[in-house]
Design a protein around this motif. Structure first.
Motif, PDB file in Angstrom:
ATOM      1  N   ALA A 314      28.279  -0.607 -15.657  1.00  0.00           N
ATOM      2  CA  ALA A 314      28.948   0.248 -14.675  1.00  0.00           C
ATOM      3  C   ALA A 314      30.258  -0.347 -14.209  1.00  0.00           C
ATOM      4  CB  ALA A 314      28.024   0.485 -13.480  1.00  0.00           C
ATOM      5  N   LEU A 315      30.334  -1.686 -14.163  1.00  0.00           N
ATOM      6  CA  LEU A 315      31.536  -2.349 -13.672  1.00  0.00           C
ATOM      7  C   LEU A 315      32.533  -2.679 -14.777  1.00  0.00           C
ATOM      8  CD1 LEU A 315      29.919  -4.842 -11.116  1.00  0.00           C
ATOM      9  CD2 LEU A 315      30.990  -2.620 -10.625  1.00  0.00           C
ATOM     10  N   ALA A 316      32.121  -2.480 -16.038  1.00  0.00           N
ATOM     11  CA  ALA A 316      32.958  -2.906 -17.168  1.00  0.00           C
ATOM     12  C   ALA A 316      34.293  -2.182 -17.220  1.00  0.00           C
ATOM     13  CB  ALA A 316      32.199  -2.700 -18.480  1.00  0.00           C
ATOM     14  N   ASP A 317      34.325  -0.921 -16.784  1.00  0.00           N
ATOM     15  CA  ASP A 317      35.568  -0.160 -16.874  1.00  0.00           C
ATOM     16  C   ASP A 317      36.343  -0.140 -15.563  1.00  0.00           C
ATOM     17  OD1 ASP A 317      33.824   1.395 -15.442  1.00  0.00           O
ATOM     18  OD2 ASP A 317      34.228   3.265 -16.533  1.00  0.00           O
ATOM     19  N   LYS A 318      35.973  -1.029 -14.640  1.00  0.00           N
ATOM     20  CA  LYS A 318      36.705  -1.098 -13.377  1.00  0.00           C
ATOM     21  C   LYS A 318      37.974  -1.931 -13.546  1.00  0.00           C
ATOM     22  CE  LYS A 318      33.310   1.104 -11.378  1.00  0.00           C
ATOM     23  NZ  LYS A 318      33.436   2.555 -11.100  1.00  0.00           N
ATOM     24  N   ALA A 319      38.801  -1.911 -12.533  1.00  0.00           N
ATOM     25  CA  ALA A 319      40.045  -2.684 -12.552  1.00  0.00           C
ATOM     26  C   ALA A 319      39.739  -4.179 -12.647  1.00  0.00           C
ATOM     27  CB  ALA A 319      40.850  -2.384 -11.299  1.00  0.00           C
ATOM     28  N   ASP A 320      40.695  -4.928 -13.162  1.00  0.00           N
ATOM     29  CA  ASP A 320      40.483  -6.358 -13.411  1.00  0.00           C
ATOM     30  C   ASP A 320      40.115  -7.139 -12.149  1.00  0.00           C
ATOM     31  OD1 ASP A 320      41.079  -5.906 -16.054  1.00  0.00           O
ATOM     32  OD2 ASP A 320      43.169  -6.573 -15.895  1.00  0.00           O
ATOM     33  N   SER A 321      40.567  -6.690 -10.994  1.00  0.00           N
ATOM     34  CA  SER A 321      40.343  -7.436  -9.754  1.00  0.00           C
ATOM     35  C   SER A 321      38.942  -7.254  -9.189  1.00  0.00           C
ATOM     36  CB  SER A 321      41.355  -6.985  -8.694  1.00  0.00           C
ATOM     37  OG  SER A 321      41.203  -5.590  -8.423  1.00  0.00           O
ATOM     38  N   VAL A 322      38.205  -6.242  -9.664  1.00  0.00           N
ATOM     39  CA  VAL A 322      36.969  -5.839  -8.992  1.00  0.00           C
ATOM     40  C   VAL A 322      35.894  -6.921  -9.032  1.00  0.00           C
ATOM     41  CG1 VAL A 322      35.013  -4.231  -9.120  1.00  0.00           C
ATOM     42  CG2 VAL A 322      37.355  -3.364  -9.174  1.00  0.00           C
ATOM     43  N   ALA A 323      35.634  -7.492 -10.180  1.00  0.00           N
ATOM     44  CA  ALA A 323      34.540  -8.467 -10.303  1.00  0.00           C
ATOM     45  C   ALA A 323      34.750  -9.647  -9.369  1.00  0.00           C
ATOM     46  CB  ALA A 323      34.413  -8.933 -11.748  1.00  0.00           C
ATOM     47  N   ALA A 324      35.951 -10.209  -9.368  1.00  0.00           N
ATOM     48  CA  ALA A 324      36.229 -11.348  -8.499  1.00  0.00           C
ATOM     49  C   ALA A 324      36.154 -10.963  -7.030  1.00  0.00           C
ATOM     50  CB  ALA A 324      37.605 -11.923  -8.817  1.00  0.00           C
ATOM     51  N   ASP A 325      36.573  -9.742  -6.704  1.00  0.00           N
ATOM     52  CA  ASP A 325      36.546  -9.306  -5.303  1.00  0.00           C
ATOM     53  C   ASP A 325      35.119  -9.054  -4.822  1.00  0.00           C
ATOM     54  OD1 ASP A 325      39.235  -9.567  -4.948  1.00  0.00           O
ATOM     55  OD2 ASP A 325      39.711  -7.468  -5.382  1.00  0.00           O
ATOM     56  N   ILE A 326      34.243  -8.609  -5.718  1.00  0.00           N
ATOM     57  CA  ILE A 326      32.828  -8.481  -5.358  1.00  0.00           C
ATOM     58  C   ILE A 326      32.268  -9.849  -4.992  1.00  0.00           C
ATOM     59  CG2 ILE A 326      30.515  -7.992  -6.259  1.00  0.00           C
ATOM     60  CD1 ILE A 326      31.811  -5.763  -7.963  1.00  0.00           C
ATOM     61  N   GLU A 327      32.527 -10.837  -5.844  1.00  0.00           N
ATOM     62  CA  GLU A 327      32.041 -12.196  -5.580  1.00  0.00           C
ATOM     63  C   GLU A 327      32.613 -12.740  -4.274  1.00  0.00           C
ATOM     64  OE1 GLU A 327      32.727 -14.772  -8.866  1.00  0.00           O
ATOM     65  OE2 GLU A 327      31.608 -13.534 -10.303  1.00  0.00           O
ATOM     66  N   ALA A 328      33.881 -12.476  -4.025  1.00  0.00           N
ATOM     67  CA  ALA A 328      34.518 -12.959  -2.797  1.00  0.00           C
ATOM     68  C   ALA A 328      33.900 -12.310  -1.560  1.00  0.00           C
ATOM     69  CB  ALA A 328      36.016 -12.682  -2.839  1.00  0.00           C
ATOM     70  N   ALA A 329      33.617 -11.023  -1.659  1.00  0.00           N
ATOM     71  CA  ALA A 329      33.021 -10.315  -0.523  1.00  0.00           C
ATOM     72  C   ALA A 329      31.618 -10.825  -0.233  1.00  0.00           C
ATOM     73  CB  ALA A 329      33.003  -8.814  -0.805  1.00  0.00           C
ATOM     74  N   ILE A 330      30.852 -11.084  -1.281  1.00  0.00           N
ATOM     75  CA  ILE A 330      29.492 -11.601  -1.092  1.00  0.00           C
ATOM     76  C   ILE A 330      29.539 -13.014  -0.518  1.00  0.00           C
ATOM     77  CG2 ILE A 330      27.400 -12.305  -2.313  1.00  0.00           C
ATOM     78  CD1 ILE A 330      27.925  -9.981  -4.276  1.00  0.00           C
ATOM     79  N   ALA A 331      30.433 -13.839  -1.040  1.00  0.00           N
ATOM     80  CA  ALA A 331      30.544 -15.218  -0.548  1.00  0.00           C
ATOM     81  C   ALA A 331      30.987 -15.244   0.913  1.00  0.00           C
ATOM     82  CB  ALA A 331      31.535 -15.996  -1.420  1.00  0.00           C
ATOM     83  N   ALA A 332      31.891 -14.349   1.284  1.00  0.00           N
ATOM     84  CA  ALA A 332      32.418 -14.340   2.661  1.00  0.00           C
ATOM     85  C   ALA A 332      31.377 -13.917   3.682  1.00  0.00           C
ATOM     86  CB  ALA A 332      33.632 -13.403   2.738  1.00  0.00           C
ATOM     87  N   THR A 333      30.337 -13.237   3.230  1.00  0.00           N
ATOM     88  CA  THR A 333      29.333 -12.707   4.173  1.00  0.00           C
ATOM     89  C   THR A 333      27.948 -13.247   3.875  1.00  0.00           C
ATOM     90  OG1 THR A 333      29.060 -10.746   2.745  1.00  0.00           O
ATOM     91  CG2 THR A 333      30.662 -10.587   4.546  1.00  0.00           C
ATOM     92  N   GLU A 334      27.874 -14.319   3.137  1.00  0.00           N
ATOM     93  CA  GLU A 334      26.577 -14.893   2.769  1.00  0.00           C
ATOM     94  C   GLU A 334      25.794 -15.259   4.032  1.00  0.00           C
ATOM     95  OE1 GLU A 334      24.838 -18.211  -0.382  1.00  0.00           O
ATOM     96  OE2 GLU A 334      26.957 -18.192   0.172  1.00  0.00           O
ATOM     97  N   GLY A 335      24.531 -14.896   4.033  1.00  0.00           N
ATOM     98  CA  GLY A 335      23.673 -15.195   5.180  1.00  0.00           C
ATOM     99  C   GLY A 335      23.597 -14.088   6.205  1.00  0.00           C
ATOM    100  N   GLN A 336      24.386 -13.031   6.043  1.00  0.00           N
ATOM    101  CA  GLN A 336      24.328 -11.913   7.003  1.00  0.00           C
ATOM    102  C   GLN A 336      23.079 -11.077   6.768  1.00  0.00           C
ATOM    103  OE1 GLN A 336      27.883  -9.557   7.223  1.00  0.00           O
ATOM    104  NE2 GLN A 336      29.168 -11.306   7.773  1.00  0.00           N
TER     105      GLN A 336
END
Length: 336
Positions: A314-336
């Protein structure tokens, strides 16, 4: 009629006309803001829109009048998006259809088993390069000015048999909406997807056409699924948010002070909607337990691991920035 009487009559008439014109001018000076949502009244969506109305009408000293329309009174999501595009209405608390229509390459929040908590969803939309790009292309392609997301409670499974791990999903007949990426992800987990309309869920479960479905807790509670289902499995696989958007042609015609006031009003309203949604979700949970449903709080990690191949597709055809931004969003809110 003597001269004095005639002059008094004409003076009174002139005063009456002037007063009428003044009232008309006042009415015309009061800008109307229509805010649309497709859900029926009584939910966190309406609560947020009413709070927005209260804030705006108070802080604008009456120069804005806010009219709230729930239940799709002036059209479904697609129809309202078109009105916003054309500048024929002002604002909406809309679902995710606009991302699929205008910004599919940045839409990661509609894919199940991606974000583990609401903070990560909000961070992705508001703080990352992909979220900012989604907002920009929605303006360029759909004339939408994006203001912010509003939380909807996470979705879980209901099931007739107990589900403790992904292995228990193999061959399970599960109702799903006609959203291809959702069907693909759940079939990756082993279910036999059955696409049927939402109003038919209860009957389909009662007749054995399906054994499970997924939704927020409002669905099993309002549909009284305890009569046909035994378990709720807390997969927390998706929070499918609402989005506050405005018609860009209308928004761009406002002065900067009004834009700032309306933006702040939206942020306060969506926080209120968040709080109401949490309260309602807890109310539904307690009500479902009282009516005999058993909650199974599963380890979500194995479900996410097994769903991963479909999520990656599902994410394969997304923009190049998406995968890294998903990881960044999860890391920024880890433990919530």
């Amino acid at each position: 009629m003597n001269l004095r009487t005639g002059l008094l009559s004409r003076t009174a008439l002139a005063a009456s006309v002037a007063l009428s014109l003044g009232l008309v001018a006042t009415a015309q000076a009061q800008d109307v803001i229509e805010v649309h949502n497709t859900m029926s009244a009584g939910g966190s969506e309406e609560a947020a829109m009413l709070r927005f109305k209260e804030i705006v009408e108070e802080r604008s000293d009456g120069s804005f009048e806010v009219n709230v329309y729930s239940g799709g009174q002036l059209g479904d999501e697609v129809e309202v998006l078109e009105l916003l595009n054309l500048g024929q209405t002002q604002m909406a608390l809309t679902g995710g259809a606009f991302m699929g229509q205008y910004a599919p390459e940045y839409d990661a929040v509609s894919v199940p088993f991606v974000f583990p908590n609401w903070g990560a969803v909000e961070h992705y939309i508001m703080e990352t390069e992909s979220g900012q790009a989604m907002q920009q292309v929605s303006r360029e392609r759909g004339n939408l000015h994006y203001i912010g997301p509003q939380m909807r409670a996470f979705r879980h499974m209901t099931s007739t048999p107990a589900i403790n791990s992904p292995d228990d999903l193999e061959g399970l007949k599960m109702r799903l909406p006609q959203i291809p990426v959702w069907v693909d992800v759940w079939e990756e987990l082993g279910v036999q997807a059955v696409v049927i309309p939402a109003p038919d869920i209860y009957l389909a479960m009662r007749t054995g056409q399906v054994e499970a479905h997924e939704n927020s807790l409002a669905s099993p509670y309002t549909r009284q699924l305890w009569e046909v289902q035994d378990h709720i499995i807390t997969t927390s696989h998706l929070s499918f948010p609402w989005h506050w958007v405005a018609s860009a042609p209308w928004w761009d015609g406002l002065d900067e002070a009004d834009q700032e006031m309306l933006t702040e009003a939206v942020h306060e309203a969506r926080q209120h909607g968040y709080e109401v949604e949490l309260e309602k979700d807890e109310f539904y949970r307690e009500g479902l337990i009282e009516n005999g449903m058993t909650f199974i709080d599963v380890d979500q990690a194995p479900f996410r691991e097994k769903a991963a191949p479909a999520v990656e597709r599902a994410l394969a055809d997304k923009a190049d920035s998406v995968a890294a931004d998903i990881e960044a969003a999860i890391a920024a809110t880890e433990g919530q």
